[in-house]
Motif scaffolding. Structure first.
Motif, PDB file in Angstrom:
ATOM      1  N   LEU A  78       8.055   8.009  -3.849  1.00 27.51           N
ATOM      2  CA  LEU A  78       6.958   7.082  -3.587  1.00 27.51           C
ATOM      3  C   LEU A  78       7.435   6.039  -2.579  1.00 27.51           C
ATOM      4  O   LEU A  78       8.457   5.388  -2.794  1.00 27.51           O
ATOM      5  CB  LEU A  78       6.521   6.399  -4.894  1.00 27.51           C
ATOM      6  CG  LEU A  78       5.560   5.217  -4.777  1.00 27.51           C
ATOM      7  CD1 LEU A  78       4.224   5.647  -4.186  1.00 27.51           C
ATOM      8  CD2 LEU A  78       5.361   4.561  -6.150  1.00 27.51           C
ATOM      9  N   VAL A  79       6.706   5.901  -1.484  1.00 29.82           N
ATOM     10  CA  VAL A  79       7.046   4.931  -0.450  1.00 29.82           C
ATOM     11  C   VAL A  79       5.901   3.938  -0.319  1.00 29.82           C
ATOM     12  O   VAL A  79       4.735   4.336  -0.160  1.00 29.82           O
ATOM     13  CB  VAL A  79       7.310   5.616   0.905  1.00 29.82           C
ATOM     14  CG1 VAL A  79       7.658   4.579   1.971  1.00 29.82           C
ATOM     15  CG2 VAL A  79       8.430   6.639   0.779  1.00 29.82           C
ATOM     16  N   LEU A  80       6.232   2.654  -0.386  1.00 27.49           N
ATOM     17  CA  LEU A  80       5.233   1.592  -0.267  1.00 27.49           C
ATOM     18  C   LEU A  80       5.495   0.773   0.991  1.00 27.49           C
ATOM     19  O   LEU A  80       6.641   0.543   1.373  1.00 27.49           O
ATOM     20  CB  LEU A  80       5.288   0.661  -1.488  1.00 27.49           C
ATOM     21  CG  LEU A  80       5.067   1.275  -2.864  1.00 27.49           C
ATOM     22  CD1 LEU A  80       5.114   0.178  -3.930  1.00 27.49           C
ATOM     23  CD2 LEU A  80       3.740   2.025  -2.917  1.00 27.49           C
ATOM     24  N   ARG A  81       4.403   0.321   1.595  1.00 24.65           N
ATOM     25  CA  ARG A  81       4.496  -0.577   2.745  1.00 24.65           C
ATOM     26  C   ARG A  81       4.053  -1.976   2.287  1.00 24.65           C
ATOM     27  O   ARG A  81       2.864  -2.203   2.035  1.00 24.65           O
ATOM     28  CB  ARG A  81       3.605  -0.095   3.888  1.00 24.65           C
ATOM     29  CG  ARG A  81       3.782  -0.902   5.177  1.00 24.65           C
ATOM     30  CD  ARG A  81       2.863  -0.387   6.280  1.00 24.65           C
ATOM     31  NE  ARG A  81       3.031   1.029   6.502  1.00 24.65           N
ATOM     32  CZ  ARG A  81       4.007   1.560   7.241  1.00 24.65           C
ATOM     33  NH1 ARG A  81       4.905   0.768   7.800  1.00 24.65           N
ATOM     34  NH2 ARG A  81       4.078   2.869   7.398  1.00 24.65           N
ATOM     35  N   GLY A 119      -2.594   5.036   0.714  1.00 20.32           N
ATOM     36  CA  GLY A 119      -3.560   3.987   1.026  1.00 20.32           C
ATOM     37  C   GLY A 119      -3.919   3.112  -0.148  1.00 20.32           C
ATOM     38  O   GLY A 119      -4.495   2.024   0.031  1.00 20.32           O
ATOM     39  N   ASP A 120      -3.592   3.538  -1.377  1.00 23.56           N
ATOM     40  CA  ASP A 120      -3.897   2.734  -2.565  1.00 23.56           C
ATOM     41  C   ASP A 120      -3.063   1.456  -2.580  1.00 23.56           C
ATOM     42  O   ASP A 120      -1.933   1.410  -2.080  1.00 23.56           O
ATOM     43  CB  ASP A 120      -3.627   3.527  -3.839  1.00 23.56           C
ATOM     44  CG  ASP A 120      -4.718   4.538  -4.141  1.00 23.56           C
ATOM     45  OD1 ASP A 120      -5.712   4.572  -3.397  1.00 23.56           O
ATOM     46  OD2 ASP A 120      -4.558   5.295  -5.117  1.00 23.56           O
ATOM     47  N   ALA A 121      -3.620   0.414  -3.187  1.00 23.41           N
ATOM     48  CA  ALA A 121      -2.921  -0.864  -3.307  1.00 23.41           C
ATOM     49  C   ALA A 121      -2.030  -0.869  -4.541  1.00 23.41           C
ATOM     50  O   ALA A 121      -2.401  -0.335  -5.591  1.00 23.41           O
ATOM     51  CB  ALA A 121      -3.928  -2.009  -3.386  1.00 23.41           C
ATOM     52  N   VAL A 122      -0.856  -1.488  -4.404  1.00 25.59           N
ATOM     53  CA  VAL A 122       0.103  -1.616  -5.505  1.00 25.59           C
ATOM     54  C   VAL A 122       0.657  -3.042  -5.472  1.00 25.59           C
ATOM     55  O   VAL A 122       0.967  -3.570  -4.399  1.00 25.59           O
ATOM     56  CB  VAL A 122       1.266  -0.607  -5.382  1.00 25.59           C
ATOM     57  CG1 VAL A 122       2.231  -0.749  -6.549  1.00 25.59           C
ATOM     58  CG2 VAL A 122       0.738   0.820  -5.292  1.00 25.59           C
ATOM     59  N   LYS A 123       0.771  -3.656  -6.644  1.00 19.85           N
ATOM     60  CA  LYS A 123       1.355  -4.984  -6.744  1.00 19.85           C
ATOM     61  C   LYS A 123       2.844  -4.847  -7.074  1.00 19.85           C
ATOM     62  O   LYS A 123       3.216  -4.152  -8.021  1.00 19.85           O
ATOM     63  CB  LYS A 123       0.654  -5.809  -7.822  1.00 19.85           C
ATOM     64  CG  LYS A 123       1.153  -7.251  -7.930  1.00 19.85           C
ATOM     65  CD  LYS A 123       0.512  -7.970  -9.105  1.00 19.85           C
ATOM     66  CE  LYS A 123      -0.986  -8.125  -8.929  1.00 19.85           C
ATOM     67  NZ  LYS A 123      -1.577  -8.916 -10.038  1.00 19.85           N
ATOM     68  N   THR A 178       0.849  -1.191   0.000  1.00 17.09           N
ATOM     69  CA  THR A 178       0.000   0.000   0.000  1.00 17.09           C
ATOM     70  C   THR A 178       0.885   1.241   0.000  1.00 17.09           C
ATOM     71  O   THR A 178       2.017   1.216   0.509  1.00 17.09           O
ATOM     72  CB  THR A 178      -0.926   0.047   1.231  1.00 17.09           C
ATOM     73  OG1 THR A 178      -0.132  -0.051   2.417  1.00 17.09           O
ATOM     74  CG2 THR A 178      -1.922  -1.103   1.194  1.00 17.09           C
ATOM     75  N   VAL A 179       0.376   2.316  -0.580  1.00 18.33           N
ATOM     76  CA  VAL A 179       1.121   3.566  -0.644  1.00 18.33           C
ATOM     77  C   VAL A 179       1.169   4.183   0.749  1.00 18.33           C
ATOM     78  O   VAL A 179       0.134   4.483   1.351  1.00 18.33           O
ATOM     79  CB  VAL A 179       0.467   4.548  -1.642  1.00 18.33           C
ATOM     80  CG1 VAL A 179       1.229   5.882  -1.641  1.00 18.33           C
ATOM     81  CG2 VAL A 179       0.443   3.943  -3.044  1.00 18.33           C
TER      82      VAL A 179
END
Length: 328
Positions: free
Chosen positions: A116-119, A178-182, A102-103
């Motif tokens: 851009l940071v993803l968890r 909060g958006d989902a990323v694959k 998620t972002v």
């Protein structure tokens, strides 16, 4: 049928049509790999002699010159041959994975670069300098390099916004926290060589700084004391970013020297003027004991490769990651 493996100087016997990577694994010969699908480039090796079949095609090829490099996972042995395995002491194995993320943050670094940071929902192991494929929607996917380390718990990327870019436009105008990323990967063979003890040349153009930051952070985390020269090339002063990170890295690694080189409109009192390739030419003589990590636009990577080779760095010791803009 026999395969001679260099530089290990081992002979293994395989069945006709055997997959090269599987044959090496069966013989317990160290070989880097990841995706097993011919995408990541990690299992790249060289055919010195003999014929092989690539990608399951129905024709054999006698490979020569630059065309002698193949991906072991996509290569099949059809005749006795000699294979050169690059750096068997630097093998990395990170089986490719798909991880949901998620972002966590999306912020401006410059007028046209976003951080851009993803968890990730689960950890993903990768080597410093590698990249992954990010899929934001079924229509919006693109590879990006990590700026951090796999133990950070977060994935950090630097995205340059391309005018009319389909994917970067989506990141700039529609993506939100909060958006989902694959996340698919890891990919790439321009990763940190941890056993090398000699000087390191790092060249970053624009957002090519991201994988170089990962490499530098990895070197510090590994306790590597190598002399390191980083050349950070940018078009103008307003493109400069990440200086607090670089200043901290210089404090953490006393043998790191950072050179910020601006093509035009700069201030000679605060940074160098011109091209990174000219700066390297001016600063260094024989560099045959060095390793080079080159990340950025294809023209910059190609020009830096020419300079590195002219300075004596072996082609096998130049690790390049060119950022192509198609589909951005």
């Amino acid at each position: 049928m026999e395969v001679l493996v260099q530089p290990l100087n081992r002979v293994i016997r395989v069945q006709p049509g055997a997959n090269l990577l599987q044959a090496l694994q069966a013989a317990q010969i160290p070989m880097s790999y990841s995706c097993m699908a011919g995408r990541c480039g990690t299992c790249r090796c060289r055919v010195l002699d003999g014929e092989v079949m690539e990608g399951g095609s129905d024709q054999q090829r006698l490979l020569e010159g630059d065309d002698s490099f193949v991906l072991a996972c996509q290569t099949y042995v059809t005749e006795p041959c000699t294979i050169e395995i690059p750096e068997p002491d630097e093998v990395v194995v990170h089986p490719a994975r798909i991880v949901k993320a998620t972002v966590a943050a999306l912020e401006d670094l410059t007028h046209d670069i976003k951080r851009l940071v993803l968890r990730p929902a689960k950890p993903m192991e990768f080597s410093p300098g590698q990249y992954v494929q990010l899929q934001f929607t079924p229509e919006h996917a693109r590879p990006y390099s990590m700026a951090g380390l796999s133990g950070d718990g977060l994935f950090e990327f630097h995205v340059r916004l391309v005018p009319d870019g389909r994917v970067t436009g989506y990141i700039a105008h529609e993506l939100k926290v909060g958006d989902a990323v694959k996340v698919s990967g890891p990919l790439g063979s321009a990763y940190l060589r941890r056993r090398h003890e000699g000087p390191m040349l790092c060249v970053a153009g624009g957002t090519g700084l991201a994988p170089i930051l990962s490499i530098l952070r990895g070197a510090i985390a590994q306790g590597m004391a190598n002399p390191i020269h980083l050349y950070f090339g940018l078009r103008s002063p307003r493109d400069i970013y990440g200086m607090p990170w670089l200043e901290q890295l210089e404090r953490d690694h006393p043998r790191l020297n950072v050179h910020v080189v601006v093509t035009s409109g700069g201030n000679a009192a605060t940074h160098r003027m011109g091209l990174v390739t000219d700066a390297i030419e001016q600063d260094h003589g024989d560099m045959s004991a060095w390793r080079a990590y080159l990340c950025g636009s294809p023209p910059m990577v190609e020009a830096a490769t020419v300079v590195a080779r002219r300075k004596g760095i072996a082609a096998a010791h130049i690790y390049a990651d060119a950022f192509y803009t198609q589909g951005t």
